[in-house]
Design a protein around this motif. Structure first.
Motif, PDB file in Angstrom:
ATOM      1  N   ASP A 307      48.037  28.165   8.312  1.00 55.15           N
ATOM      2  CA  ASP A 307      49.024  29.240   8.282  1.00 55.15           C
ATOM      3  C   ASP A 307      49.232  29.754   9.700  1.00 55.15           C
ATOM      4  O   ASP A 307      48.320  30.301  10.316  1.00 55.15           O
ATOM      5  N   LYS A 308      50.419  29.563  10.232  1.00 53.17           N
ATOM      6  CA  LYS A 308      50.730  29.979  11.602  1.00 53.17           C
ATOM      7  C   LYS A 308      51.871  30.993  11.592  1.00 53.17           C
ATOM      8  O   LYS A 308      52.686  31.025  10.670  1.00 53.17           O
ATOM      9  N   GLU A 309      51.931  31.770  12.630  1.00 53.07           N
ATOM     10  CA  GLU A 309      53.033  32.720  12.787  1.00 53.07           C
ATOM     11  C   GLU A 309      54.141  32.024  13.576  1.00 53.07           C
ATOM     12  O   GLU A 309      54.024  31.823  14.789  1.00 53.07           O
ATOM     13  N   ASN A 310      55.192  31.645  12.871  1.00 52.92           N
ATOM     14  CA  ASN A 310      56.285  30.905  13.486  1.00 52.92           C
ATOM     15  C   ASN A 310      57.537  31.781  13.560  1.00 52.92           C
ATOM     16  O   ASN A 310      57.889  32.454  12.586  1.00 52.92           O
ATOM     17  N   ARG A 311      58.166  31.754  14.688  1.00 51.03           N
ATOM     18  CA  ARG A 311      59.443  32.459  14.815  1.00 51.03           C
ATOM     19  C   ARG A 311      60.331  31.690  15.788  1.00 51.03           C
ATOM     20  O   ARG A 311      59.884  30.810  16.512  1.00 51.03           O
ATOM     21  N   GLY A 312      61.600  32.055  15.774  1.00 50.05           N
ATOM     22  CA  GLY A 312      62.554  31.374  16.631  1.00 50.05           C
ATOM     23  C   GLY A 312      63.656  30.712  15.828  1.00 50.05           C
ATOM     24  O   GLY A 312      63.556  30.501  14.615  1.00 50.05           O
ATOM     25  N   TRP A 313      64.696  30.366  16.516  1.00 54.25           N
ATOM     26  CA  TRP A 313      65.897  29.804  15.873  1.00 54.25           C
ATOM     27  C   TRP A 313      65.583  28.494  15.141  1.00 54.25           C
ATOM     28  O   TRP A 313      66.110  28.224  14.076  1.00 54.25           O
ATOM     29  N   ALA A 314      64.666  27.677  15.697  1.00 58.00           N
ATOM     30  CA  ALA A 314      64.403  26.350  15.149  1.00 58.00           C
ATOM     31  C   ALA A 314      63.695  26.381  13.805  1.00 58.00           C
ATOM     32  O   ALA A 314      63.724  25.396  13.070  1.00 58.00           O
ATOM     33  N   VAL A 315      63.041  27.501  13.457  1.00 61.24           N
ATOM     34  CA  VAL A 315      62.255  27.536  12.224  1.00 61.24           C
ATOM     35  C   VAL A 315      62.899  28.380  11.128  1.00 61.24           C
ATOM     36  O   VAL A 315      62.328  28.526  10.044  1.00 61.24           O
ATOM     37  N   LYS A 316      64.082  28.944  11.387  1.00 60.46           N
ATOM     38  CA  LYS A 316      64.714  29.821  10.397  1.00 60.46           C
ATOM     39  C   LYS A 316      65.062  29.098   9.109  1.00 60.46           C
ATOM     40  O   LYS A 316      65.062  29.690   8.025  1.00 60.46           O
ATOM     41  N   LEU A 317      65.374  27.808   9.191  1.00 55.27           N
ATOM     42  CA  LEU A 317      65.789  27.046   8.017  1.00 55.27           C
ATOM     43  C   LEU A 317      64.694  26.096   7.520  1.00 55.27           C
ATOM     44  O   LEU A 317      64.940  25.253   6.664  1.00 55.27           O
ATOM     45  N   THR A 318      63.492  26.246   8.050  1.00 56.91           N
ATOM     46  CA  THR A 318      62.386  25.381   7.653  1.00 56.91           C
ATOM     47  C   THR A 318      61.940  25.689   6.231  1.00 56.91           C
ATOM     48  O   THR A 318      61.797  26.856   5.849  1.00 56.91           O
ATOM     49  N   GLN A 319      61.720  24.641   5.453  1.00 55.59           N
ATOM     50  CA  GLN A 319      61.215  24.785   4.085  1.00 55.59           C
ATOM     51  C   GLN A 319      59.858  24.083   3.985  1.00 55.59           C
ATOM     52  O   GLN A 319      59.708  22.945   4.436  1.00 55.59           O
ATOM     53  N   ILE A 320      58.884  24.791   3.377  1.00 52.55           N
ATOM     54  CA  ILE A 320      57.522  24.249   3.265  1.00 52.55           C
ATOM     55  C   ILE A 320      57.128  24.188   1.798  1.00 52.55           C
ATOM     56  O   ILE A 320      57.220  25.190   1.083  1.00 52.55           O
ATOM     57  N   ALA A 321      56.724  22.992   1.348  1.00 48.21           N
ATOM     58  CA  ALA A 321      56.165  22.809  -0.002  1.00 48.21           C
ATOM     59  C   ALA A 321      54.660  22.629   0.149  1.00 48.21           C
ATOM     60  O   ALA A 321      54.204  21.607   0.673  1.00 48.21           O
ATOM     61  N   GLN A 322      53.895  23.628  -0.276  1.00 47.27           N
ATOM     62  CA  GLN A 322      52.448  23.602  -0.085  1.00 47.27           C
ATOM     63  C   GLN A 322      51.742  22.882  -1.226  1.00 47.27           C
ATOM     64  O   GLN A 322      52.161  22.979  -2.381  1.00 47.27           O
ATOM     65  N   HIS A 323      50.678  22.153  -0.876  1.00 49.75           N
ATOM     66  CA  HIS A 323      49.874  21.441  -1.871  1.00 49.75           C
ATOM     67  C   HIS A 323      48.405  21.748  -1.617  1.00 49.75           C
ATOM     68  O   HIS A 323      47.885  21.501  -0.524  1.00 49.75           O
ATOM     69  N   ALA A 324      47.737  22.299  -2.620  1.00 51.53           N
ATOM     70  CA  ALA A 324      46.325  22.637  -2.508  1.00 51.53           C
ATOM     71  C   ALA A 324      45.461  21.399  -2.721  1.00 51.53           C
ATOM     72  O   ALA A 324      45.941  20.346  -3.181  1.00 51.53           O
ATOM     73  N   VAL A 325      44.176  21.534  -2.394  1.00 51.40           N
ATOM     74  CA  VAL A 325      43.236  20.427  -2.530  1.00 51.40           C
ATOM     75  C   VAL A 325      43.244  19.876  -3.959  1.00 51.40           C
ATOM     76  O   VAL A 325      43.280  18.655  -4.171  1.00 51.40           O
ATOM     77  N   GLY A 326      43.217  20.763  -4.961  1.00 50.05           N
ATOM     78  CA  GLY A 326      43.193  20.316  -6.354  1.00 50.05           C
ATOM     79  C   GLY A 326      44.407  19.502  -6.731  1.00 50.05           C
ATOM     80  O   GLY A 326      44.299  18.514  -7.475  1.00 50.05           O
ATOM     81  N   GLU A 327      45.574  19.889  -6.226  1.00 53.91           N
ATOM     82  CA  GLU A 327      46.796  19.139  -6.519  1.00 53.91           C
ATOM     83  C   GLU A 327      46.739  17.738  -5.917  1.00 53.91           C
ATOM     84  O   GLU A 327      47.122  16.758  -6.563  1.00 53.91           O
ATOM     85  N   VAL A 328      46.269  17.660  -4.677  1.00 51.81           N
ATOM     86  CA  VAL A 328      46.193  16.356  -4.013  1.00 51.81           C
ATOM     87  C   VAL A 328      45.182  15.465  -4.717  1.00 51.81           C
ATOM     88  O   VAL A 328      45.423  14.270  -4.928  1.00 51.81           O
ATOM     89  N   LYS A 329      44.036  16.038  -5.102  1.00 52.22           N
ATOM     90  CA  LYS A 329      43.022  15.259  -5.816  1.00 52.22           C
ATOM     91  C   LYS A 329      43.573  14.747  -7.143  1.00 52.22           C
ATOM     92  O   LYS A 329      43.311  13.597  -7.527  1.00 52.22           O
ATOM     93  N   LYS A 330      44.345  15.564  -7.832  1.00 52.65           N
ATOM     94  CA  LYS A 330      44.938  15.141  -9.093  1.00 52.65           C
ATOM     95  C   LYS A 330      45.899  13.971  -8.888  1.00 52.65           C
ATOM     96  O   LYS A 330      45.931  13.028  -9.673  1.00 52.65           O
ATOM     97  N   MET A 331      46.686  14.028  -7.809  1.00 50.89           N
ATOM     98  CA  MET A 331      47.596  12.919  -7.505  1.00 50.89           C
ATOM     99  C   MET A 331      46.823  11.622  -7.302  1.00 50.89           C
ATOM    100  O   MET A 331      47.237  10.552  -7.769  1.00 50.89           O
ATOM    101  N   LEU A 332      45.696  11.708  -6.591  1.00 51.90           N
ATOM    102  CA  LEU A 332      44.881  10.517  -6.371  1.00 51.90           C
ATOM    103  C   LEU A 332      44.252  10.024  -7.662  1.00 51.90           C
ATOM    104  O   LEU A 332      44.217   8.826  -7.930  1.00 51.90           O
ATOM    105  N   ASP A 333      43.763  10.948  -8.482  1.00 51.99           N
ATOM    106  CA  ASP A 333      43.106  10.565  -9.734  1.00 51.99           C
ATOM    107  C   ASP A 333      44.068   9.885 -10.692  1.00 51.99           C
ATOM    108  O   ASP A 333      43.665   9.022 -11.476  1.00 51.99           O
ATOM    109  N   GLU A 334      45.331  10.252 -10.631  1.00 52.95           N
ATOM    110  CA  GLU A 334      46.320   9.622 -11.505  1.00 52.95           C
ATOM    111  C   GLU A 334      46.473   8.139 -11.203  1.00 52.95           C
ATOM    112  O   GLU A 334      46.933   7.374 -12.039  1.00 52.95           O
ATOM    113  N   GLY A 335      46.069   7.726 -10.012  1.00 56.02           N
ATOM    114  CA  GLY A 335      46.170   6.322  -9.657  1.00 56.02           C
ATOM    115  C   GLY A 335      45.079   5.458 -10.237  1.00 56.02           C
ATOM    116  O   GLY A 335      45.132   4.227 -10.131  1.00 56.02           O
TER     117      GLY A 335
END
Length: 360
Positions: A307-335
Motif C-alpha cells: 500500500d503506497k501513497e500515490n498521487r499525480g496526474w498519471a495515477v488518477k485513472l489507475t484501477q487496482i484489483a487486489q487479491h489476498a493470499v487465500g484467493e491466490v492459493k485457491k486459484m492454484l488449488d483449483e489446478g
C-alpha cells in the motif's frame, strides 16, 4: 541447501540469501549465513519515487522499511540487481547509500545500467548491463563462478539473465531469471578428514530433473536426476507473459537441473491504466498463476503489492484489483484437478519478514 527471501520494504525490495547445504538454520541479523551468496533486489528504502515530476507521478511508501540504510547490511550483498529504470526500482537515493568503493557487483537492465553510470557514484567497472536471454546463446546469461571451499571440491555458479516481454507499451514488464548451484566439498566415506578427488566442474548430466512432454507448453517432472540440484528464481514484479519465459525455462532451466522453480516473486494485484498511459501495469494473479503452474513453483511470493501513497496526474485513472493470499492459493488449488503441482507456498511478506525454502 536453501533460499531465504527477506522483504526490506514490504513491496519489491528483497534480499535473497542462497545458502549451501552446510549452512546453519538460524539467520543472523539482518540475515546472512556464513558461506551464503546474497542478492539485493531493487532497493528502495527512503524518499519518494518521482517520475518526470511530482505533478505527473509521486509515490511514497506508507510502511516503515526493515532497514533505513543499505550500510546496515553487513556484509555487503554480493550482487545488486535492478530490474527497471523506473525510480521505484532504480532509486538513486537508496542505491547511493552503498559506498562508492563498494565491492558489490551491480547488474541492471541496459537502460537502468546507463542511468546508474550517469550518477558517477560507483566505479564504472562495477556496473554491468544484464544480457537479454536468447535461447542457445551462451553469452546471454551473466555467470558468476563460486570457488570451492577446498581444493578437492567443485565450483558453484550463479547465473542471471533478463527476459523482457516482447510486446510491452508500458516498458515495465520484465523477468529476471536467477539460478544458484552451490560449491561443494565432498568427504570420503571411510574417513571424514579426506576429500574425494573431484573435477573442478560438474560432469554432464545424462538426465535432467525436468523433461519436455509432447506438448511444447508443458513441463513435467522426471524421476531421474543425478546432477547437483540448482535453485532457481523468477523475479517479475510487474509480470511477464509465460510464453516469453517458456524458452528460458524449457531450455536453460532444464539443462541446469533448476526445475521445479524454487521461488516466483510476482505481483498478486492487477493494476490497469488507460492504454494511452501504458495499459496494464501489473499482471497480477492471472499472469503469475500461469508461471507458477507451468514451472511447478515451490513458493510464490507477492511483489510490488504494498500500500503506497500515490498521487499525480498519471495515477488518477489507475484501477487496482487486489487479491489476498487465500484467493491466490485457491486459484492454484483449483489446478489440482488438471494434475498440476498443488503444494506451492503462497506468501505475502511484510517489511522485515522472511520466507525460507529448503531444497534437497
Amino acid at each position: 541447501m536453501s533460499l531465504s527471501v527477506r522483504s526490506l520494504n514490504g513491496d519489491s525490495s528483497f534480499l535473497l540469501i542462497f545458502s549451501p547445504p552446510a549452512a546453519p538454520h538460524v539467520l543472523s541479523s539482518p540475515g546472512f549465513f556464513p558461506g551464503s551468496f546474497t542478492i539485493l533486489l531493487d532497493p528502495w528504502l527512503v524518499g519518494p519515487s518521482i517520475i518526470l515530476n511530482s505533478i505527473f507521478s509521486h509515490s511514497e511508501q506508507r510502511g516503515k522499511p526493515f532497514i533505513s540504510n543499505l550500510k546496515k547490511l553487513d556484509p555487503e550483498p554480493d550482487l545488486v540487481l535492478v530490474s527497471q529504470d523506473k525510480p521505484d526500482h532504480c532509486h538513486r537515493e537508496t542505491l547511493s547509500q552503498l559506498p562508492a568503493d563498494t565491492e558489490s557487483t551491480i547488474l541492471a537492465i541496459p537502460s537502468a545500467a546507463k542511468k546508474i553510470r550517469s550518477w558517477k557514484h560507483f566505479r564504472p567497472e562495477l556496473v554491468h548491463a544484464l544480457p537479454k536471454y536468447v535461447e542457445g546463446d551462451g553469452q546471454s546469461v551473466y555467470r558468476i563462478v563460486l570457488p570451492p571451499p577446498s581444493p578437492r571440491g567443485t565450483c558453484g555458479e550463479v547465473t542471471v539473465t533478463w527476459i523482457p516481454a516482447r510486446r510491452d507499451i508500458s516498458k515495465v514488464h520484465h523477468a529476471i531469471g536467477i539460478t544458484y548451484r552451490p560449491p561443494c566439498t565432498v568427504l570420503s566415506m571411510p574417513s571424514p578428514m579426506h576429500y574425494i578427488d573431484l573435477p573442478m566442474s560438474p560432469p554432464p548430466s545424462p538426465a535432467s530433473p525436468m523433461t519436455i512432454a509432447s506438448s511444447p507448453r508443458t513441463i513435467v517432472p522426471s524421476p531421474y536426476n543425478d546432477r547437483e540440484k540448482t535453485l532457481s528464481v523468477i523475479y517479475s514484479p510487474h509480470g511477464v507473459p509465460y510464453d516469453d519465459i517458456r524458452p528460458y525455462a524449457s531450455s536453460y532451466l532444464v539443462s541446469e537441473s533448476a526445475l521445479p522453480l524454487t521461488a516466483l516473486l510476482h505481483s498478486f494485484n492487477c493494476v490497469e491504466n488507460p492504454w494511452w498511459l501504458g495499459g496494464n501495469i501489473s499482471a497480477g494473479s492471472p499472469g503469475g498463476l500461469e508461471i507458477a503452474k507451468n514451472l511447478y513453483a515451490k513458493a510464490w511470493i507477492s511483489a510490488h503489492d504494498a500500500d503506497k501513497e500515490n498521487r499525480g496526474w498519471a495515477v488518477k485513472l489507475t484501477q487496482i484489483a487486489q487479491h489476498a493470499v487465500g484467493e491466490v492459493k485457491k486459484m492454484l488449488d483449483e489446478g489440482t484437478k488438471r494434475k498440476v503441482l498443488p503444494n506451492t507456498d503462497v506468501v505475502s511478506l511484510g517489511s522485515g519478514e522472511q520466507h525460507r525454502i529448503e531444497v534437497g
